[in-house]
Scaffold this motif. Structure first.
Motif, PDB file in Angstrom:
ATOM      1  N   ASN A 147       8.487 -10.254  -9.733  1.00  0.00           N
ATOM      2  CA  ASN A 147       7.437  -9.785  -8.838  1.00  0.00           C
ATOM      3  C   ASN A 147       6.509  -8.805  -9.564  1.00  0.00           C
ATOM      4  O   ASN A 147       5.283  -8.905  -9.486  1.00  0.00           O
ATOM      5  CB  ASN A 147       8.097  -9.093  -7.633  1.00  0.00           C
ATOM      6  N   GLU A 148       7.134  -7.877 -10.317  1.00  0.00           N
ATOM      7  CA  GLU A 148       6.378  -6.792 -10.957  1.00  0.00           C
ATOM      8  C   GLU A 148       5.518  -7.312 -12.106  1.00  0.00           C
ATOM      9  O   GLU A 148       4.507  -6.690 -12.442  1.00  0.00           O
ATOM     10  CB  GLU A 148       7.356  -5.726 -11.458  1.00  0.00           C
ATOM     11  N   TRP A 173       3.411  -9.589 -12.167  1.00  0.00           N
ATOM     12  CA  TRP A 173       2.039  -9.845 -11.721  1.00  0.00           C
ATOM     13  C   TRP A 173       1.247  -8.551 -11.625  1.00  0.00           C
ATOM     14  O   TRP A 173       0.058  -8.502 -11.928  1.00  0.00           O
ATOM     15  CB  TRP A 173       2.032 -10.572 -10.378  1.00  0.00           C
ATOM     16  N   ARG A 174       1.939  -7.483 -11.177  1.00  0.00           N
ATOM     17  CA  ARG A 174       1.264  -6.174 -11.117  1.00  0.00           C
ATOM     18  C   ARG A 174       0.945  -5.698 -12.532  1.00  0.00           C
ATOM     19  O   ARG A 174      -0.130  -5.155 -12.792  1.00  0.00           O
ATOM     20  CB  ARG A 174       2.161  -5.159 -10.407  1.00  0.00           C
ATOM     21  N   LEU A 221      -2.793   5.063 -13.548  1.00  0.00           N
ATOM     22  CA  LEU A 221      -2.948   3.841 -12.751  1.00  0.00           C
ATOM     23  C   LEU A 221      -1.652   3.033 -12.650  1.00  0.00           C
ATOM     24  O   LEU A 221      -1.598   2.025 -11.946  1.00  0.00           O
ATOM     25  CB  LEU A 221      -4.053   2.960 -13.351  1.00  0.00           C
ATOM     26  N   VAL A 222      -0.580   3.499 -13.345  1.00  0.00           N
ATOM     27  CA  VAL A 222       0.687   2.763 -13.302  1.00  0.00           C
ATOM     28  C   VAL A 222       1.258   2.768 -11.880  1.00  0.00           C
ATOM     29  O   VAL A 222       1.653   1.726 -11.350  1.00  0.00           O
ATOM     30  CB  VAL A 222       1.710   3.366 -14.300  1.00  0.00           C
ATOM     31  N   LEU A 256      11.654  -0.962  -5.179  1.00  0.00           N
ATOM     32  CA  LEU A 256      11.343  -1.633  -6.449  1.00  0.00           C
ATOM     33  C   LEU A 256      10.485  -2.886  -6.272  1.00  0.00           C
ATOM     34  O   LEU A 256       9.561  -3.127  -7.038  1.00  0.00           O
ATOM     35  CB  LEU A 256      12.639  -2.020  -7.172  1.00  0.00           C
ATOM     36  N   VAL A 257      10.824  -3.707  -5.278  1.00  0.00           N
ATOM     37  CA  VAL A 257      10.077  -4.958  -5.097  1.00  0.00           C
ATOM     38  C   VAL A 257       8.799  -4.665  -4.312  1.00  0.00           C
ATOM     39  O   VAL A 257       7.712  -5.082  -4.685  1.00  0.00           O
ATOM     40  CB  VAL A 257      10.938  -6.028  -4.385  1.00  0.00           C
ATOM     41  N   TRP A 258       8.938  -3.923  -3.208  1.00  0.00           N
ATOM     42  CA  TRP A 258       7.783  -3.466  -2.423  1.00  0.00           C
ATOM     43  C   TRP A 258       6.814  -4.603  -2.078  1.00  0.00           C
ATOM     44  O   TRP A 258       5.618  -4.526  -2.317  1.00  0.00           O
ATOM     45  CB  TRP A 258       7.077  -2.296  -3.130  1.00  0.00           C
ATOM     46  N   GLY A 296      -2.006  -7.573 -13.876  1.00  0.00           N
ATOM     47  CA  GLY A 296      -3.214  -7.042 -13.250  1.00  0.00           C
ATOM     48  C   GLY A 296      -3.607  -5.714 -13.875  1.00  0.00           C
ATOM     49  O   GLY A 296      -4.778  -5.450 -14.137  1.00  0.00           O
ATOM     50  N   PHE A 297      -2.601  -4.877 -14.153  1.00  0.00           N
ATOM     51  CA  PHE A 297      -2.826  -3.562 -14.761  1.00  0.00           C
ATOM     52  C   PHE A 297      -3.526  -3.703 -16.109  1.00  0.00           C
ATOM     53  O   PHE A 297      -4.520  -3.033 -16.384  1.00  0.00           O
ATOM     54  CB  PHE A 297      -1.477  -2.848 -14.916  1.00  0.00           C
ATOM     55  N   GLY A 341      14.647 -10.002  -8.667  1.00  0.00           N
ATOM     56  CA  GLY A 341      13.824  -9.458  -7.596  1.00  0.00           C
ATOM     57  C   GLY A 341      12.661  -8.645  -8.143  1.00  0.00           C
ATOM     58  O   GLY A 341      11.498  -8.963  -7.914  1.00  0.00           O
ATOM     59  N   PHE A 342      12.999  -7.619  -8.936  1.00  0.00           N
ATOM     60  CA  PHE A 342      11.975  -6.704  -9.436  1.00  0.00           C
ATOM     61  C   PHE A 342      11.082  -7.342 -10.498  1.00  0.00           C
ATOM     62  O   PHE A 342       9.859  -7.395 -10.352  1.00  0.00           O
ATOM     63  CB  PHE A 342      12.652  -5.443  -9.974  1.00  0.00           C
ATOM     64  N   THR A 382       0.743  -1.418  -5.184  1.00  0.00           N
ATOM     65  CA  THR A 382      -0.131  -2.427  -4.589  1.00  0.00           C
ATOM     66  C   THR A 382       0.681  -3.483  -3.847  1.00  0.00           C
ATOM     67  O   THR A 382       1.591  -4.082  -4.388  1.00  0.00           O
ATOM     68  CB  THR A 382      -1.003  -3.095  -5.665  1.00  0.00           C
ATOM     69  N   ALA A 383       0.349  -3.628  -2.569  1.00  0.00           N
ATOM     70  CA  ALA A 383       0.943  -4.640  -1.700  1.00  0.00           C
ATOM     71  C   ALA A 383      -0.166  -4.956  -0.697  1.00  0.00           C
ATOM     72  O   ALA A 383      -1.174  -4.247  -0.667  1.00  0.00           O
ATOM     73  CB  ALA A 383       2.175  -4.083  -1.010  1.00  0.00           C
ATOM     74  N   VAL A 427      -4.251  -6.236  -7.685  1.00  0.00           N
ATOM     75  CA  VAL A 427      -4.237  -5.106  -8.636  1.00  0.00           C
ATOM     76  C   VAL A 427      -5.531  -5.116  -9.455  1.00  0.00           C
ATOM     77  O   VAL A 427      -6.161  -4.072  -9.663  1.00  0.00           O
ATOM     78  CB  VAL A 427      -3.001  -5.200  -9.570  1.00  0.00           C
ATOM     79  N   ALA A 475      -0.632   0.660  -9.385  1.00  0.00           N
ATOM     80  CA  ALA A 475      -0.376  -0.772  -9.644  1.00  0.00           C
ATOM     81  C   ALA A 475       0.940  -1.182  -8.998  1.00  0.00           C
ATOM     82  O   ALA A 475       1.025  -2.215  -8.333  1.00  0.00           O
ATOM     83  CB  ALA A 475      -0.345  -1.045 -11.149  1.00  0.00           C
ATOM     84  N   HIS A 476       1.974  -0.351  -9.159  1.00  0.00           N
ATOM     85  CA  HIS A 476       3.264  -0.691  -8.545  1.00  0.00           C
ATOM     86  C   HIS A 476       3.179  -0.641  -7.019  1.00  0.00           C
ATOM     87  O   HIS A 476       3.799  -1.441  -6.322  1.00  0.00           O
ATOM     88  CB  HIS A 476       4.378   0.241  -9.013  1.00  0.00           C
TER      89      HIS A 476
END
Lengths: 238, 115
Positions: free
Chosen positions: B22-23, B25-26, A108-109, A53-55, B29-30, B18-19, A115-116, A91, A112-113
């Motif tokens: 952080n998410e 920002w993604r 693209l979802v 989830l955090v990745w 960006g999306f 946590g999720f 991306t690291a 992203v 986007a997730h």
């Protein structure tokens, strides 16, 4: 690289992931993260889910050590949120390069997730060689390959935790800055990227040292903008 | 409320602190990427910002090191980074060579320095 189908492009991405040094760097990094979670008494399922989830390695280190130390939840959320700022420009610069005429927004979802830092660096390097209509599948493959490596290592690190010597743990933590520095150096071919790299390396720690809030974000905006200005000046002089 | 204070609670915490932080920002960006095309000049700037952000993260992780890495002297950490970058350039721009030499210098140096 040419691929017959999206499935083939996905597998090509997985293969590219395992051929790159990042699969092994992530393996080492996530052994450290699994061990950290074990030391702070999190369950294996919890830390494995956090990897999916955090990745993002740095965010997970902050999350586990801050929660484990009993920090207030709001403080943990803010610290994790600050470390995640870097994902926005990554992203934002990756997704437009994955878009073809047929690409739907929902395709693209997942990229986007996914991306690291590791996935971004390898994707930006390899996608110019991939036909536009296969790029989403290829990048999902790269990230899936990395995530498999990270998940395996999370489990392994969780069980190895008590047996890891301190020196090895230090070496595992060093994998992230060392590998990212050389791989970004490799990717920085254009003047604008080289300037951004050098400026970020200098401005980042200077702002941290001066205890400026949001140091990473400001270092990125200032370093990136100065590098871009340098690039424009050279274009004009040409 | 019982379920929240029991086994599920750690997962609620994972999602909330946590999720989500952080998410977000993604997700930003999306949505911001929707109007951008591959050839856009704005992307050159965004990529430069992304590169500078990563460089800042790298420098921060090296100089203000977390956990066990903080136990290795700063001078040795910087020397290891320097040797890694030199090895990368010396061995046909090989990332593997850079990482391997950097790690050898760091772990070997720390081992020699330890009493």
């Amino acid at each position: 690289m040419q691929f017959e189908s999206s499935g083939a492009a996905f597998l090509g991405g997985v293969r590219a992931a395992w051929l790159s040094v990042f699969a092994y760097v992530l393996f080492g990094t996530y052994i450290g993260i699994g061990a950290l979670a074990h030391d702070f008494n999190f369950s294996l399922a919890w830390v494995a889910l956090s990897t999916i989830l955090v990745w993002a390695g740095p965010a997970q280190v902050i999350l586990i050590s801050a929660l484990g130390a009993g920090s207030p939840l709001i403080e943990v959320a803010i610290a994790v949120g600050l470390s995640g700022v870097r994902l926005l420009p990554m992203v934002l610069s990756l997704l437009p390069r994955l878009k073809g005429p047929q690409t739907r927004a929902r395709d693209l979802v997942l990229p986007a997730h996914f991306t690291a830092i590791s996935m971004w660096v390898e994707s930006m390097r390899l996608i110019p060689t991939i036909p536009v209509e296969r790029r989403v599948a290829f990048c999902n493959g790269i990230a899936s390959g990395y995530m498999m490596s990270a998940l395996l290592a999370t489990v392994l690190g969780y069980y190895l935790a008590a047996k890891l010597p301190n020196l090895l743990t230090a070496g595992l933590l060093f994998l992230t800055p060392m590998s990212f520095l050389v791989s970004i150096t490799r990717n920085s071919v254009l003047l604008v990227d080289r300037l951004a790299l050098a400026l970020g390396l200098v401005i980042g720690p200077a702002l941290t040292y001066a205890a400026v809030g949001l140091d990473i974000l400001w270092a990125g905006i200032a370093g990136g903008t100065l590098a871009y200005v340098g690039h424009r000046i050279r274009e004009v002089l040409r | 409320m019982n379920a929240l204070s029991g086994e599920l609670w750690p997962y609620v915490v994972l999602a909330l602190v946590g999720f989500l932080p952080n998410e977000i920002w993604r997700a930003l960006g999306f949505f911001a990427a929707r109007g951008l095309d591959e050839g856009s000049e704005m992307l050159v700037w965004v990529r430069a910002v992304a590169t500078a952000v990563l460089a800042a993260v790298i420098a921060k992780l090296t100089i203000f090191a977390p956990g066990a890495l903080a136990g290795v002297p700063l001078a040795l950490r910087l020397a290891a980074v320097g040797c890694g970058v030199l090895a990368f350039h010396a061995v046909r721009r090989s990332v593997l060579a850079g990482v391997a030499i950097g790690e050898i210098v760091l772990i070997g140096g720390a081992y020699l320095l330890s009493p």
